[in-house]
Design a protein around this motif. Structure first.
Motif, PDB file in Angstrom:
ATOM      1  N   GLY A  21      33.776 -23.385   6.299  1.00  0.00           N
ATOM      2  CA  GLY A  21      34.127 -23.015   4.937  1.00  0.00           C
ATOM      3  C   GLY A  21      35.551 -23.413   4.588  1.00  0.00           C
ATOM      4  N   ASP A  22      36.066 -22.785   3.521  1.00  0.00           N
ATOM      5  CA  ASP A  22      37.368 -23.217   3.004  1.00  0.00           C
ATOM      6  C   ASP A  22      38.513 -22.266   3.343  1.00  0.00           C
ATOM      7  OD1 ASP A  22      36.766 -21.094   1.382  1.00  0.00           O
ATOM      8  OD2 ASP A  22      36.802 -22.219  -0.505  1.00  0.00           O
ATOM      9  N   GLU A  23      38.277 -21.291   4.222  1.00  0.00           N
ATOM     10  CA  GLU A  23      39.350 -20.378   4.619  1.00  0.00           C
ATOM     11  C   GLU A  23      39.804 -20.584   6.052  1.00  0.00           C
ATOM     12  OE1 GLU A  23      38.521 -16.283   3.817  1.00  0.00           O
ATOM     13  OE2 GLU A  23      37.669 -16.685   1.837  1.00  0.00           O
ATOM     14  N   MET A  24      39.055 -21.390   6.808  1.00  0.00           N
ATOM     15  CA  MET A  24      39.351 -21.575   8.231  1.00  0.00           C
ATOM     16  C   MET A  24      39.507 -23.057   8.537  1.00  0.00           C
ATOM     17  SD  MET A  24      39.073 -18.467   9.664  1.00  0.00           S
ATOM     18  CE  MET A  24      38.672 -18.700  11.392  1.00  0.00           C
ATOM     19  N   ALA A  25      40.475 -23.378   9.374  1.00  0.00           N
ATOM     20  CA  ALA A  25      40.584 -24.717   9.933  1.00  0.00           C
ATOM     21  C   ALA A  25      39.957 -24.719  11.313  1.00  0.00           C
ATOM     22  CB  ALA A  25      42.046 -25.144  10.017  1.00  0.00           C
ATOM     23  N   GLY A  26      39.481 -25.870  11.734  1.00  0.00           N
ATOM     24  CA  GLY A  26      38.920 -26.008  13.075  1.00  0.00           C
ATOM     25  C   GLY A  26      39.976 -26.480  14.053  1.00  0.00           C
ATOM     26  N   LEU A  27      39.911 -25.988  15.278  1.00  0.00           N
ATOM     27  CA  LEU A  27      40.866 -26.337  16.326  1.00  0.00           C
ATOM     28  C   LEU A  27      40.125 -26.883  17.534  1.00  0.00           C
ATOM     29  CD1 LEU A  27      43.658 -26.180  17.822  1.00  0.00           C
ATOM     30  CD2 LEU A  27      43.056 -23.827  18.420  1.00  0.00           C
ATOM     31  N   TRP A  28      40.536 -28.054  17.982  1.00  0.00           N
ATOM     32  CA  TRP A  28      40.023 -28.643  19.220  1.00  0.00           C
ATOM     33  C   TRP A  28      41.215 -28.903  20.125  1.00  0.00           C
ATOM     34  CZ3 TRP A  28      38.025 -29.383  14.488  1.00  0.00           C
ATOM     35  CH2 TRP A  28      36.633 -29.351  14.323  1.00  0.00           C
ATOM     36  N   SER A  29      41.075 -28.637  21.416  1.00  0.00           N
ATOM     37  CA  SER A  29      42.204 -28.832  22.311  1.00  0.00           C
ATOM     38  C   SER A  29      41.738 -29.105  23.731  1.00  0.00           C
ATOM     39  CB  SER A  29      43.125 -27.601  22.297  1.00  0.00           C
ATOM     40  OG  SER A  29      44.244 -27.796  23.137  1.00  0.00           O
ATOM     41  N   ASN A  30      42.539 -29.875  24.443  1.00  0.00           N
ATOM     42  CA  ASN A  30      42.280 -30.130  25.863  1.00  0.00           C
ATOM     43  C   ASN A  30      43.051 -29.183  26.765  1.00  0.00           C
ATOM     44  OD1 ASN A  30      44.915 -31.006  25.658  1.00  0.00           O
ATOM     45  ND2 ASN A  30      44.516 -33.114  26.310  1.00  0.00           N
ATOM     46  N   ASN A  31      43.718 -28.169  26.158  1.00  0.00           N
ATOM     47  CA  ASN A  31      44.586 -27.284  26.918  1.00  0.00           C
ATOM     48  C   ASN A  31      44.444 -25.857  26.406  1.00  0.00           C
ATOM     49  OD1 ASN A  31      47.389 -25.861  27.264  1.00  0.00           O
ATOM     50  ND2 ASN A  31      47.406 -27.537  28.747  1.00  0.00           N
ATOM     51  N   ASP A  32      43.966 -24.947  27.262  1.00  0.00           N
ATOM     52  CA  ASP A  32      43.722 -23.569  26.833  1.00  0.00           C
ATOM     53  C   ASP A  32      45.006 -22.862  26.414  1.00  0.00           C
ATOM     54  OD1 ASP A  32      41.037 -23.867  27.314  1.00  0.00           O
ATOM     55  OD2 ASP A  32      41.070 -22.893  29.272  1.00  0.00           O
ATOM     56  N   GLY A  33      46.090 -23.086  27.146  1.00  0.00           N
ATOM     57  CA  GLY A  33      47.344 -22.428  26.803  1.00  0.00           C
ATOM     58  C   GLY A  33      47.848 -22.848  25.439  1.00  0.00           C
ATOM     59  N   LEU A  34      47.756 -24.137  25.134  1.00  0.00           N
ATOM     60  CA  LEU A  34      48.170 -24.630  23.825  1.00  0.00           C
ATOM     61  C   LEU A  34      47.285 -24.044  22.733  1.00  0.00           C
ATOM     62  CD1 LEU A  34      49.778 -26.460  21.939  1.00  0.00           C
ATOM     63  CD2 LEU A  34      48.253 -28.347  22.592  1.00  0.00           C
ATOM     64  N   ALA A  35      45.995 -24.017  22.964  1.00  0.00           N
ATOM     65  CA  ALA A  35      45.070 -23.466  21.973  1.00  0.00           C
ATOM     66  C   ALA A  35      45.383 -22.007  21.678  1.00  0.00           C
ATOM     67  CB  ALA A  35      43.629 -23.614  22.452  1.00  0.00           C
ATOM     68  N   LYS A  36      45.656 -21.223  22.720  1.00  0.00           N
ATOM     69  CA  LYS A  36      45.958 -19.802  22.524  1.00  0.00           C
ATOM     70  C   LYS A  36      47.259 -19.614  21.761  1.00  0.00           C
ATOM     71  CE  LYS A  36      43.442 -18.146  26.611  1.00  0.00           C
ATOM     72  NZ  LYS A  36      43.568 -17.551  27.976  1.00  0.00           N
ATOM     73  N   SER A  37      48.263 -20.426  22.075  1.00  0.00           N
ATOM     74  CA  SER A  37      49.549 -20.272  21.386  1.00  0.00           C
ATOM     75  C   SER A  37      49.447 -20.670  19.915  1.00  0.00           C
ATOM     76  CB  SER A  37      50.632 -21.089  22.089  1.00  0.00           C
ATOM     77  OG  SER A  37      50.352 -22.478  22.045  1.00  0.00           O
ATOM     78  N   LEU A  38      48.653 -21.676  19.612  1.00  0.00           N
ATOM     79  CA  LEU A  38      48.446 -22.061  18.214  1.00  0.00           C
ATOM     80  C   LEU A  38      47.656 -20.997  17.458  1.00  0.00           C
ATOM     81  CD1 LEU A  38      47.711 -25.865  18.615  1.00  0.00           C
ATOM     82  CD2 LEU A  38      49.632 -24.872  17.364  1.00  0.00           C
ATOM     83  N   ASP A  39      46.674 -20.410  18.128  1.00  0.00           N
ATOM     84  CA  ASP A  39      45.903 -19.347  17.493  1.00  0.00           C
ATOM     85  C   ASP A  39      46.799 -18.153  17.169  1.00  0.00           C
ATOM     86  OD1 ASP A  39      43.271 -18.111  16.726  1.00  0.00           O
ATOM     87  OD2 ASP A  39      43.827 -16.731  18.326  1.00  0.00           O
ATOM     88  N   ALA A  40      47.684 -17.798  18.098  1.00  0.00           N
ATOM     89  CA  ALA A  40      48.611 -16.688  17.854  1.00  0.00           C
ATOM     90  C   ALA A  40      49.548 -17.009  16.704  1.00  0.00           C
ATOM     91  CB  ALA A  40      49.413 -16.388  19.121  1.00  0.00           C
ATOM     92  N   ALA A  41      50.023 -18.252  16.627  1.00  0.00           N
ATOM     93  CA  ALA A  41      50.911 -18.659  15.543  1.00  0.00           C
ATOM     94  C   ALA A  41      50.194 -18.627  14.201  1.00  0.00           C
ATOM     95  CB  ALA A  41      51.453 -20.057  15.819  1.00  0.00           C
ATOM     96  N   ALA A  42      48.921 -19.028  14.197  1.00  0.00           N
ATOM     97  CA  ALA A  42      48.144 -19.000  12.957  1.00  0.00           C
ATOM     98  C   ALA A  42      47.901 -17.568  12.500  1.00  0.00           C
ATOM     99  CB  ALA A  42      46.813 -19.726  13.163  1.00  0.00           C
ATOM    100  N   GLN A  43      47.582 -16.680  13.424  1.00  0.00           N
ATOM    101  CA  GLN A  43      47.388 -15.273  13.067  1.00  0.00           C
ATOM    102  C   GLN A  43      48.666 -14.668  12.502  1.00  0.00           C
ATOM    103  OE1 GLN A  43      45.314 -12.627  15.751  1.00  0.00           O
ATOM    104  NE2 GLN A  43      44.238 -14.302  16.733  1.00  0.00           N
ATOM    105  N   MET A  44      49.791 -15.011  13.095  1.00  0.00           N
ATOM    106  CA  MET A  44      51.075 -14.505  12.624  1.00  0.00           C
ATOM    107  C   MET A  44      51.346 -14.959  11.189  1.00  0.00           C
ATOM    108  SD  MET A  44      54.757 -15.133  14.464  1.00  0.00           S
ATOM    109  CE  MET A  44      56.281 -14.533  13.735  1.00  0.00           C
ATOM    110  N   GLY A  45      50.915 -16.163  10.855  1.00  0.00           N
ATOM    111  CA  GLY A  45      51.131 -16.689   9.516  1.00  0.00           C
ATOM    112  C   GLY A  45      50.025 -16.370   8.534  1.00  0.00           C
ATOM    113  N   GLY A  46      48.970 -15.726   8.992  1.00  0.00           N
ATOM    114  CA  GLY A  46      47.862 -15.408   8.097  1.00  0.00           C
ATOM    115  C   GLY A  46      47.015 -16.608   7.738  1.00  0.00           C
ATOM    116  N   GLU A  47      47.020 -17.623   8.605  1.00  0.00           N
ATOM    117  CA  GLU A  47      46.222 -18.826   8.349  1.00  0.00           C
ATOM    118  C   GLU A  47      45.026 -18.836   9.297  1.00  0.00           C
ATOM    119  OE1 GLU A  47      49.269 -22.006   6.494  1.00  0.00           O
ATOM    120  OE2 GLU A  47      49.324 -21.918   8.673  1.00  0.00           O
ATOM    121  N   GLY A  48      43.835 -18.950   8.732  1.00  0.00           N
ATOM    122  CA  GLY A  48      42.626 -18.891   9.531  1.00  0.00           C
ATOM    123  C   GLY A  48      42.463 -20.119  10.427  1.00  0.00           C
ATOM    124  N   LEU A  49      42.157 -19.890  11.699  1.00  0.00           N
ATOM    125  CA  LEU A  49      41.988 -20.972  12.670  1.00  0.00           C
ATOM    126  C   LEU A  49      40.907 -20.568  13.658  1.00  0.00           C
ATOM    127  CD1 LEU A  49      43.259 -23.725  13.467  1.00  0.00           C
ATOM    128  CD2 LEU A  49      44.784 -22.464  14.991  1.00  0.00           C
TER     129      LEU A  49
END
Length: 491
Positions: free
Chosen positions: A378-406
């Motif tokens: 949909g139009d409220e969430m971006a999709g995230l693909w990553s080859n690194n679990d730690g990077l994916a988790k840190s980006l997810d935390a940053a997105a939650q902090m900013g109120g941006e759906g990921l």
């Protein structure tokens, strides 16, 4: 915008607009406090059947004394109030304040702990500023809309003032991204994106390199240049660098898709593809430019940031790339172009190769890449693909902090079979099912094996037809807050 903590409580606060949040189930006690300041408010709330639900809102104006306007907001269940609730309430308060200037006072049910209140202050301040943003650059006469230029938070821990530190810089980056995405393609061209980068570099002392067509040819960027060859406008390959003072502990690269207009090429966009909206196909470049503008002002320590944008148009003329052409990326990999409307991944291929040459610890790319991701999320969430679990988790935390759906999506290697070509090393598109996954797998081929990498498909949230939350109708500036929060967490 000016942010502060009020030195007075609800009873004494004096400004232009006062907004107060009332949780469901706690309306009576909060209303009693309001009654001491505004006689008759309890009866009005009863008449309006105000229950404290998130949909409840009461605006009273003019008042006989004190503020020009009183806004009472329902917050839902008290035990369910979280960051999103506070962000939404602050946004509603900001929208309800339009028509008044001066100071907006906001009282919400803060937690009463210093760290949590600092976070609440940040969330509220970002929401108010972003909600009051308006873009009138292309009107003959601007709308003389009045709105507050200051926010005071009431009854908050004094230490919460630290939450304001990065707000204006972050919001300035979001607003820059919104302006870039919203502007028409005859205004935001590849050269205009390069000029924007030059402005950031000049204002904040960053380094800038702009590769022209001949430079890209010398580097063998055949995938990027193939997309640009149908346009009369020259391509621009933009490399903007923030270097911190002192020791560099982390080096990261932000890569943004920079298609300032996407006609689809000979696979012309028709019907539901909304060709008139393809000005927003540079939303990824807008996000990374906005983030760099914020980072340049905030000056995080210990982290070096490289921004890379391969910018061009995807147009149709006698020189445009054909469906079926085979092109060669900078690493020598050959690509059969079976769809000229899957052009963004071609530009990103050479951009990712270049970014990896900078030897970053991590690379994050943002792109309005696939309609398939919009169908999935949909139009409220971006999709995230990553080859690194730690990077994916840190980006997810940053997105939650900013109120941006990921939302993290699978990077299933077996789907790469769909990219096999009979003639070249690979095709630029696979089968329709799983189209956003095969697009991510295509990009992964151009990332150094030992480099942590994440791809964020922002095709859905880059634009909002009606506006929602902190986003007005139109360009949202999606991704800036996520990237800024992530970079600051590395410092």
């Amino acid at each position: 915008m000016r942010f502060s903590l009020s030195s007075t409580g609800l009873q004494e606060w004096n400004g232009n607009v006062l907004a107060v949040g009332l949780p469901k189930g706690d309306v009576d006690s909060t209303a009693t406090a309001l009654e001491r300041r505004f006689a008759g408010i309890t009866e009005i709330l009863k008449q309006q059947e105000f229950k404290g639900k998130p949909s409840d809102q009461l605006v009273i104006t003019p008042l006989s004394e004190g503020p020009q306007r009183l806004v009472v907001l329902g917050l839902g269940d008290a035990d369910g109030i979280d960051a999103d609730s506070l962000r939404g309430a602050a946004a509603r308060a900001a929208k309800a304040s339009i028509g008044c200037d001066g100071t907006l006072g906001l009282q919400l049910p803060w937690t009463g702990t210093a760290d949590a209140d600092a976070e609440a202050a940040r969330i509220s301040a970002e929401a108010v500023r972003l909600c009051l943003y308006t873009d009138q650059r292309f009107r003959k006469e601007s709308d003389p809309r009045r709105s507050p230029d200051a926010l005071e938070l009431i009854d908050l821990d004094p230490a919460a003032i630290s939450g304001f530190a990065a707000v204006n810089a972050t919001c300035a980056g979001v607003e820059l991204a919104r302006e870039l995405v919203a502007a028409p393609p005859n205004v935001v061209t590849p050269a205009a994106l390069a000029d924007t980068a030059a402005g950031i570099a000049g204002d904040h002392g960053l380094e800038l390199k702009v590769l022209e067509r001949s430079d890209c040819e010398a580097r063998g960027m055949g995938a990027f240049l193939a997309v640009s060859q149908g346009s009369d406008l020259p391509p621009k390959f933009i490399h903007l660098i923030y270097r911190p003072e002192g020791e560099v502990k982390h080096r990261i690269a932000l890569v943004g898709k920079g298609l300032t207009f996407d006609s689809g090429g000979y696979n012309l966009k028709v019907g539901a593809a909304q060709i008139d909206m393809m000005k927003f196909d540079m939303g990824g470049s807008a996000a990374v430019l906005g983030a760099m503008r914020s980072i340049a002002e905030l000056k995080p320590s210990g982290v070096e940031v490289h921004m890379v944008v391969a910018s061009c148009e995807n147009m149709v003329n006698g020189s445009a790339v054909h469906p079926g052409d085979i092109v060669t990326a900078a690493n020598g990999m050959t690509i059969e172009i079976n769809n000229t409307d899957a052009e963004g991944r071609l530009t990103l291929a050479d951009a990712l190769l270049y970014a990896c040459e900078q030897k970053p610890d991590a690379v994050v790319d943002l792109a309005t890449l696939t309609g398939a991701c919009v169908i999935a999320l949909g139009d409220e969430m971006a999709g995230l693909w990553s080859n690194n679990d730690g990077l994916a988790k840190s980006l997810d935390a940053a997105a939650q902090m900013g109120g941006e759906g990921l939302w993290r999506m699978p990077l299933r290697n077996s789907y790469k079979d769909g990219l096999k070509s009979l003639l070249a090393d690979m095709k630029n598109t696979g089968p329709r099912p799983g189209g956003s996954i095969t697009a991510a797998l295509f990009l992964k081929e151009f990332v150094a094996q030992d480099t942590a990498w994440a791809h964020i498909d922002i095709a859905g949230p880059v634009w909002s037809d009606k506006g929602k939350g902190v986003n007005p109708a139109g360009a949202t500036g999606y991704g800036v807050r996520t990237l800024v929060n992530w970079v600051l967490a590395q410092s």
